[in-house]
Write a protein that holds these residues in place. Structure first.
Motif, PDB file in Angstrom:
ATOM      1  N   PHE A 253       0.825  -1.209   0.000  1.00  0.00           N
ATOM      2  CA  PHE A 253       0.000   0.000   0.000  1.00  0.00           C
ATOM      3  C   PHE A 253       0.861   1.263   0.000  1.00  0.00           C
ATOM      4  CE2 PHE A 253      -3.463  -2.569   2.407  1.00  0.00           C
ATOM      5  CZ  PHE A 253      -3.832  -3.185   1.227  1.00  0.00           C
ATOM      6  N   ASN A 254       1.755   1.351  -0.954  1.00  0.00           N
ATOM      7  CA  ASN A 254       2.629   2.512  -1.063  1.00  0.00           C
ATOM      8  C   ASN A 254       3.096   2.610  -2.508  1.00  0.00           C
ATOM      9  OD1 ASN A 254       5.292   3.988  -1.077  1.00  0.00           O
ATOM     10  ND2 ASN A 254       4.780   4.254   1.076  1.00  0.00           N
ATOM     11  N   LYS A 255       2.937   3.781  -3.112  1.00  0.00           N
ATOM     12  CA  LYS A 255       3.310   3.944  -4.524  1.00  0.00           C
ATOM     13  C   LYS A 255       4.801   3.702  -4.737  1.00  0.00           C
ATOM     14  CE  LYS A 255      -0.447   7.132  -5.648  1.00  0.00           C
ATOM     15  NZ  LYS A 255      -0.826   8.514  -5.959  1.00  0.00           N
ATOM     16  N   LEU A 256       5.624   4.126  -3.779  1.00  0.00           N
ATOM     17  CA  LEU A 256       7.071   3.950  -3.923  1.00  0.00           C
ATOM     18  C   LEU A 256       7.507   2.514  -3.638  1.00  0.00           C
ATOM     19  CD1 LEU A 256       8.343   7.201  -2.144  1.00  0.00           C
ATOM     20  CD2 LEU A 256       8.160   6.793  -4.606  1.00  0.00           C
ATOM     21  N   LYS A 257       6.656   1.782  -2.889  1.00  0.00           N
ATOM     22  CA  LYS A 257       6.950   0.390  -2.510  1.00  0.00           C
ATOM     23  C   LYS A 257       8.323   0.250  -1.827  1.00  0.00           C
ATOM     24  CE  LYS A 257       3.553  -1.933  -5.143  1.00  0.00           C
ATOM     25  NZ  LYS A 257       2.780  -0.777  -5.464  1.00  0.00           N
ATOM     26  N   THR A 258       8.683   1.237  -1.020  1.00  0.00           N
ATOM     27  CA  THR A 258       9.961   1.186  -0.298  1.00  0.00           C
ATOM     28  C   THR A 258       9.934   0.049   0.710  1.00  0.00           C
ATOM     29  OG1 THR A 258      10.058   3.592  -0.476  1.00  0.00           O
ATOM     30  CG2 THR A 258      11.634   2.543   1.029  1.00  0.00           C
ATOM     31  N   PRO A 259      10.901  -0.861   0.653  1.00  0.00           N
ATOM     32  CA  PRO A 259      10.907  -1.980   1.601  1.00  0.00           C
ATOM     33  C   PRO A 259      11.402  -1.560   2.979  1.00  0.00           C
ATOM     34  CG  PRO A 259      12.822  -2.108   0.185  1.00  0.00           C
ATOM     35  CD  PRO A 259      12.007  -0.943  -0.313  1.00  0.00           C
ATOM     36  N   ILE A 260      11.231  -2.419   3.956  1.00  0.00           N
ATOM     37  CA  ILE A 260      11.808  -2.201   5.285  1.00  0.00           C
ATOM     38  C   ILE A 260      13.320  -2.067   5.137  1.00  0.00           C
ATOM     39  CG2 ILE A 260      12.239  -3.279   7.532  1.00  0.00           C
ATOM     40  CD1 ILE A 260       9.438  -4.556   7.274  1.00  0.00           C
ATOM     41  N   CYS A 261      13.898  -1.078   5.811  1.00  0.00           N
ATOM     42  CA  CYS A 261      15.329  -0.750   5.696  1.00  0.00           C
ATOM     43  C   CYS A 261      15.687  -0.386   4.254  1.00  0.00           C
ATOM     44  CB  CYS A 261      16.215  -1.891   6.184  1.00  0.00           C
ATOM     45  SG  CYS A 261      16.020  -2.280   7.930  1.00  0.00           S
ATOM     46  N   GLY A 262      14.730   0.200   3.517  1.00  0.00           N
ATOM     47  CA  GLY A 262      14.931   0.480   2.101  1.00  0.00           C
ATOM     48  C   GLY A 262      15.621   1.790   1.795  1.00  0.00           C
ATOM     49  N   ILE A 263      15.972   2.561   2.811  1.00  0.00           N
ATOM     50  CA  ILE A 263      16.757   3.777   2.590  1.00  0.00           C
ATOM     51  C   ILE A 263      17.948   3.778   3.546  1.00  0.00           C
ATOM     52  CG2 ILE A 263      14.757   5.107   1.816  1.00  0.00           C
ATOM     53  CD1 ILE A 263      14.849   6.581   4.520  1.00  0.00           C
ATOM     54  N   ASP A 264      18.990   4.486   3.152  1.00  0.00           N
ATOM     55  CA  ASP A 264      20.177   4.598   4.004  1.00  0.00           C
ATOM     56  C   ASP A 264      19.924   5.625   5.106  1.00  0.00           C
ATOM     57  OD1 ASP A 264      21.679   2.751   2.529  1.00  0.00           O
ATOM     58  OD2 ASP A 264      22.344   4.298   1.116  1.00  0.00           O
TER      59      ASP A 264
END
Length: 282
Positions: A253-264
């Motif tokens: 449910f997110n357009k970016l579909k960023t995963p858990i721990c998906g950014i630094d």
């Protein structure tokens, strides 16, 4: 070291259960986690239990909705007292309101020939409100749209000109009231994804930043580009407030579909929030 301090579960508008989130956390060997569901503490006791079971320290938190000048924005409350009777009541009132609004939307669907029983929609709630994306997930199960089309279909189904629009009449707290609520319940006040506020109303953004009420700002977020991050670093330094961050994970449910721990996220954020960990590993 892996950690993530901004995530959503089925207790608000995420698609993943708490068990699924902690299973991912365990596989990633995460050092800390925070579930920041919208306007609810109702999943936090279970989250703390799962934290202990999986040996992953957790910070109890809520992402509160505030409204100023008709503009919605979000304020993170970390270290929140999730057993507070005030917050439990706050959570239940909003849960009830959101579900009643969803029932009105389901009636509109029935009137439009969508023959799915109300209870089938509410199965997708899984402990949290039946947010719009959850309703579309139900529709996808019955072939009305594809699962990968859910987030791009929200406006077509529920936007102001859409067939299943129901006005949001809930009287959300203003920024001052949200800050008072967080402080009464032992929390610290962090402005969530500040660029979203700035893009909506720059004057409001500056009012919040200069309010003297913030304990920190969320710098490391998928929506914040390098320019806004540098701006926020300068603000945090000048005002002597902490910086935080997280993926804003929502599952599908997110357009970016960023995963858990998906950014630094730098270890500075871990150190800033370490005092608020439950189940610290020494």
């Amino acid at each position: 070291m892996k950690f993530d301090f901004h995530m959503h579960s089925v207790y608000s508008d995420g698609s993943s259960t708490l068990e699924e989130i902690f299973e991912i956390g365990k596989n990633l060997k995460m050092s800390a986690i925070s579930i920041t569901d919208h306007d609810t503490v109702l999943g936090l006791e279970k989250a703390v239990d799962l934290s202990k079971k999986n040996n992953i320290p957790i910070i109890p938190a809520v992402e509160f909705t505030a409204v100023e000048k008709g503009i919605k924005f979000h304020v993170l409350g970390y270290n929140i007292d999730y057993k507070s009777l005030e917050l439990i009541e706050y959570s239940k009132i909003l849960l009830n309101y959101l579900n009643n609004r969803s029932k009105e939307q389901i009636k509109l669907m029935h009137n439009n020939g969508i023959e799915i029983e109300e209870e089938e929609f509410f199965k997708e709630g899984k402990g949290g409100p039946l947010y719009r994306a959850k309703m579309l997930k139900t529709l996808s199960k019955y072939g009305y749209l594809k699962e990968e089309e859910i987030m791009m279909s929200l406006k077509a189904y529920f936007g102001k000109e859409a067939p299943y629009y129901v006005e949001d009449t809930y009287k959300y707290y203003d920024f001052q009231q949200i800050c008072e609520l967080i402080k009464r319940n032992n929390g610290i006040i962090i402005l969530a994804h500040p660029i979203k506020v700035k893009n909506k109303d720059k004057d409001l953004y500056l009012e919040i930043i200069n309010s003297g009420l913030l304990d920190g700002v969320e710098i490391y977020h998928p929506s914040n580009d390098m320019e806004i991050r540098e701006e926020l670093k300068g603000i945090a330094k000048s005002k002597d407030i902490i910086v935080t961050g997280g993926s804003d994970y929502h599952g599908i449910f997110n357009k970016l579909k960023t995963p858990i721990c998906g950014i630094d996220i730098p270890e500075e954020v871990y150190r800033n929030l370490y005092p608020y960990f439950v189940n610290k590993i020494v």
